[in-house]
Design an enzyme around this catalytic site. Structure first.
Site, PDB file in Angstrom:
ATOM      1  N   MET A  62      -5.018  -1.792  -0.619  1.00  0.00           N
ATOM      2  CA  MET A  62      -4.101  -1.967  -1.721  1.00  0.00           C
ATOM      3  C   MET A  62      -4.291  -3.386  -2.273  1.00  0.00           C
ATOM      4  O   MET A  62      -3.790  -4.348  -1.713  1.00  0.00           O
ATOM      5  CB  MET A  62      -2.668  -1.748  -1.236  1.00  0.00           C
ATOM      6  CG  MET A  62      -1.634  -2.229  -2.223  1.00  0.00           C
ATOM      7  SD  MET A  62       0.063  -1.971  -1.735  1.00  0.00           S
ATOM      8  CE  MET A  62       0.227  -2.997  -0.301  1.00  0.00           C
ATOM      9  N   PRO A  63      -5.029  -3.527  -3.369  1.00  0.00           N
ATOM     10  CA  PRO A  63      -5.200  -4.852  -3.970  1.00  0.00           C
ATOM     11  C   PRO A  63      -3.887  -5.370  -4.561  1.00  0.00           C
ATOM     12  O   PRO A  63      -3.153  -4.618  -5.196  1.00  0.00           O
ATOM     13  CB  PRO A  63      -6.217  -4.618  -5.078  1.00  0.00           C
ATOM     14  CG  PRO A  63      -6.795  -3.270  -4.840  1.00  0.00           C
ATOM     15  CD  PRO A  63      -5.802  -2.509  -4.044  1.00  0.00           C
ATOM     16  N   LEU A  64      -3.616  -6.635  -4.324  1.00  0.00           N
ATOM     17  CA  LEU A  64      -2.455  -7.299  -4.920  1.00  0.00           C
ATOM     18  C   LEU A  64      -2.973  -8.449  -5.760  1.00  0.00           C
ATOM     19  O   LEU A  64      -3.584  -9.387  -5.240  1.00  0.00           O
ATOM     20  CB  LEU A  64      -1.494  -7.826  -3.859  1.00  0.00           C
ATOM     21  CG  LEU A  64      -0.370  -8.728  -4.355  1.00  0.00           C
ATOM     22  CD1 LEU A  64       0.522  -8.005  -5.358  1.00  0.00           C
ATOM     23  CD2 LEU A  64       0.447  -9.259  -3.194  1.00  0.00           C
ATOM     24  N   ARG A  86      -1.626  -3.357  -7.270  1.00  0.00           N
ATOM     25  CA  ARG A  86      -0.326  -4.018  -7.476  1.00  0.00           C
ATOM     26  C   ARG A  86      -0.571  -5.307  -8.243  1.00  0.00           C
ATOM     27  O   ARG A  86      -1.471  -6.076  -7.897  1.00  0.00           O
ATOM     28  CB  ARG A  86       0.355  -4.354  -6.149  1.00  0.00           C
ATOM     29  CG  ARG A  86       0.492  -3.191  -5.178  1.00  0.00           C
ATOM     30  CD  ARG A  86       1.462  -2.153  -5.713  1.00  0.00           C
ATOM     31  NE  ARG A  86       1.825  -1.195  -4.691  1.00  0.00           N
ATOM     32  CZ  ARG A  86       1.328   0.035  -4.603  1.00  0.00           C
ATOM     33  NH1 ARG A  86       0.401   0.437  -5.452  1.00  0.00           N
ATOM     34  NH2 ARG A  86       1.729   0.865  -3.684  1.00  0.00           N
TER      35      ARG A  86
END
Length: 102
Positions: free
Chosen positions: A1-3, A40
């Site tokens: 999940m890239p933030l 995200r």
């Protein structure tokens, strides 16, 4: 999940921020193959008095640029354009030599 965390100065419209979020999401999906729903993004907007370069806030830089534009003769208008670039000091003209770095 890239933030992805993006810090920017206040003043953009909701439409501009939505376009930024969409474009960054697309770039992350294309670059690393992440599913769009896993990306995200957090936007952090700062007032111009909370962003500084070389000890001078963006608000102060803009005030200096406005004052320089008010000077008759136009030469200061060019300097204010360079001040608006965000540096604490005006950026050098293209024909000015920069000091050599070691």
């Amino acid at each position: 999940m890239p933030l992805i965390q993006i810090t920017l100065l206040e003043g953009r419209t909701e439409a501009q921020k939505a376009a930024l979020i969409k474009a960054v999401t697309k770039a992350v999906v294309e670059a690393i193959g992440a599913p769009p729903e896993s990306v995200r993004i957090a936007l952090y907007e700062l007032p111009r008095t909370h962003w500084a370069v070389g000890g001078v806030t963006k608000a102060e830089l803009e005030a200096r640029a406005q004052a320089a534009d008010a000077v008759p003769g136009g030469a200061e208008g060019e300097r204010s354009d360079r001040l608006r670039a965000g540096a604490g000091e005006a950026l050098p003209d293209a024909d000015e030599a920069l000091p050599a770095r070691r």
